[in-house]
Design an enzyme around this catalytic site. Structure first.
Site, PDB file in Angstrom:
ATOM      1  N   SER A 173       0.800  -1.228   0.000  1.00  0.00           N
ATOM      2  CA  SER A 173       0.000   0.000   0.000  1.00  0.00           C
ATOM      3  C   SER A 173       0.831   1.275   0.000  1.00  0.00           C
ATOM      4  CB  SER A 173      -0.953  -0.001   1.188  1.00  0.00           C
ATOM      5  OG  SER A 173      -0.257  -0.221   2.385  1.00  0.00           O
ATOM      6  N   HIS A 185      -5.420  -3.542  -2.151  1.00  0.00           N
ATOM      7  CA  HIS A 185      -5.141  -2.607  -3.247  1.00  0.00           C
ATOM      8  C   HIS A 185      -5.123  -3.287  -4.615  1.00  0.00           C
ATOM      9  CE1 HIS A 185      -4.515   1.256  -1.335  1.00  0.00           C
ATOM     10  NE2 HIS A 185      -3.981   0.611  -0.320  1.00  0.00           N
ATOM     11  N   LYS A 226     -12.006   0.329  -1.121  1.00  0.00           N
ATOM     12  CA  LYS A 226     -11.129   1.088  -2.014  1.00  0.00           C
ATOM     13  C   LYS A 226     -11.753   1.133  -3.410  1.00  0.00           C
ATOM     14  CE  LYS A 226      -7.286   0.634   1.061  1.00  0.00           C
ATOM     15  NZ  LYS A 226      -6.527  -0.366   1.799  1.00  0.00           N
TER      16      LYS A 226
HETATM   17  C1  LIG Z   1      -6.570  -0.491   3.274  1.00  0.00           C
HETATM   18  C2  LIG Z   1      -5.959  -1.802   3.539  1.00  0.00           C
HETATM   19  C3  LIG Z   1      -6.588  -2.719   4.384  1.00  0.00           C
HETATM   20  C4  LIG Z   1      -7.809  -2.358   5.164  1.00  0.00           C
HETATM   21  O1  LIG Z   1      -8.946  -2.265   4.378  1.00  0.00           O
HETATM   22  P1  LIG Z   1     -10.211  -1.436   4.903  1.00  0.00           P
HETATM   23  O2  LIG Z   1     -11.326  -2.001   4.127  1.00  0.00           O
HETATM   24  O3  LIG Z   1      -9.929   0.007   4.634  1.00  0.00           O
HETATM   25  O4  LIG Z   1     -10.311  -1.710   6.373  1.00  0.00           O
HETATM   26  C5  LIG Z   1      -6.022  -3.967   4.519  1.00  0.00           C
HETATM   27  N1  LIG Z   1      -4.886  -4.305   3.875  1.00  0.00           N
HETATM   28  C6  LIG Z   1      -4.250  -3.433   3.070  1.00  0.00           C
HETATM   29  C7  LIG Z   1      -3.005  -3.863   2.363  1.00  0.00           C
HETATM   30  C8  LIG Z   1      -4.757  -2.156   2.882  1.00  0.00           C
HETATM   31  O5  LIG Z   1      -4.125  -1.295   2.107  1.00  0.00           O
END
Ligand SMILES: *Cc1c(COP(=O)(O)O)cnc(C)c1O
Length: 406
Positions: free
Chosen positions: A187, A215, A246
């Site tokens: 990320s 992601h 996302k």
């Molecule tokens: C954003 C993210 C999460 C968490 O996801 P949410 O739905 O925002 O709680 C988990 N793992 C990674 C790699 C992320 O970038």
């Protein structure tokens, strides 16, 4: 003034905040006044938004909005209970079936967030006799899940498959279960996890293979099916996590795998058991989003076109977008490495003042000395918007001495 006088019990928190202020990395939350769009308003200022994870522009897509409203009218605003008590609605089951079909797996369970999916799953499937082999740059939710499981955590160097193998070898005679876990897309640097090689390794050593595709969901693979599809590893990854927060545009996380994995999580994953399920509007929104992934893959094409244009223009301007002392991005996540935390935060503030929203990220989210602006373009940014952002970034970075003057 409110009545919360400073009490000595929490003075240590104030101390930490003062330290952050001294380092220049204390931040205030920027507040979005309108919709999460390529051009929008934060704190009353119009900005080109390079900060959201709304990769495909689905967070305010008209069909998703209509789906949320229709589900709210039909089923109300809340689910009323945790899934295992009385809070499983037909629409929750429909969404899980839809995701399982999309991902080409037997079954799926949806959690309240990607964080809950990771933390709840890792902590549920392992116990204190077991071992977790985790990439050093894996997401915080994996780390927290690993800690909650009380398993022994072995961290391998970033994407270093040989190091992971060495750790697996050392554990060969240990009786516990082993889990190899990696992000599908990292990320902060935007590089793609070694899903194919790690899955082969897990197979060789009889370890469980798990991928966090937060992601990668909606971004990598056919129609955004994720890293397992991208690498052609269907059937080789035991646990696939994705997010609905996302690219999918709404909120939630999910776990895909075998029927028994999902049934087990129904019985043992603590966020599933002890936290209320999504409002029906969220489930309906996500269903509409998966329809769009299947029917409008051109959104994903636009995302990648914008990404390659934006990244090549940044390089041309002389920005360090990673790849030397940091991993090289392979996805829309674009780190613009500045170095010192204070400098990254100052660049972010100066860009904001000139109408470009790019979040400054410093230690401890990224290593000390690798502070950066993290920029993400979406499928919905126009070329004119990207050009305006690029021109501003180059001008401001030169003024601040972050880019050399020619
Ligand atoms: C954003 C993210 C999460 C968490 O996801 P949410 O739905 O925002 O709680 C988990 N793992 C990674 C790699 C992320 O970038």
């Amino acid at each position: 003034m409110t009545q919360t006088a400073i009490r000595p019990q929490l003075a240590h928190l104030t101390q930490v905040l003062d330290d952050l202020r001294a380092k220049g990395t204390h931040f205030r939350l920027r507040v979005l006044d309108d919709q999460q769009a390529p051009v929008c308003h934060y704190d009353g200022r119009e900005v080109i938004n390079l900060a959201s994870n709304n990769y495909l522009g689905l967070a305010n897509h008209p069909r998703l909005i209509e789906a949320a409203i229709a589900a709210t009218r039909a089923f109300g605003v809340g689910s009323g209970a945790v899934r295992t008590i009385a809070g499983t609605m037909r629409i929750h089951m429909d969404l899980e079936e839809k995701i399982a079909r999309f991902k080409n797996v037997d079954a799926c369970v949806v959690f309240q967030s990607g964080f809950a999916a990771n933390a709840g799953t890792v902590s549920a499937i392992l116990g204190k006799e077991d071992f977790i082999l985790s990439d050093e740059l894996n997401h915080a939710s994996i780390i927290d899940g690993a800690r909650l499981s009380r398993a022994t955590i072995k961290v391998f160097k970033h994407k270093d498959v040989a190091h992971c193998e060495q750790l697996l070898k050392e554990l060969e005679s240990a009786p516990g279960h082993k889990l190899v876990i990696t992000d599908g897309v990292f990320s902060m640097d935007g590089d793609i996890g070694a899903v194919d090689k790690l899955a082969a390794l897990a197979e060789k050593y009889g370890a469980i293979m798990m991928v966090d595709d937060a992601h990668a969901s909606g971004v990598l693979g056919r129609n955004g099916r994720g890293s397992v599809d991208y690498f052609g590893m269907h059937g080789k990854v035991d646990v696939q996590v994705g997010t609905l927060s996302k690219a999918i545009g709404a909120l939630g996380g999910y776990v895909c795998g075998s029927h028994d994995l999902i049934d087990y999580l129904y019985h043992r994953a603590r966020p599933f058991l002890f936290s209320t399920s999504h409002p029906p509007s969220v489930a309906a929104t996500c269903m509409a989003a998966f329809d769009i992934l299947e029917k409008e893959p051109e959104r994903i094409d636009r995302l990648w076109k914008n990404t390659s244009y934006f990244q090549s223009e940044l390089k041309r301007a002389g920005f360090n977008i990673g790849g030397v002392n940091t991993p090289a991005t392979e996805t829309p996540i674009t780190p613009i490495i500045v170095g010192e935390g204070r400098a990254a935060m100052e660049l972010s503030r100066a860009l904001f003042d000139e109408g470009v929203m790019g979040t400054g990220i410093a230690f401890p989210t990224v290593p000390e000395g690798k502070a950066r602006i993290r920029a993400i373009v979406t499928s919905e940014h126009t070329r004119a918007q990207l050009d305006r952002a690029l021109e501003t970034m180059e001008r401001v970075a030169k003024r601040m001495g972050i880019l050399g003057q020619e």
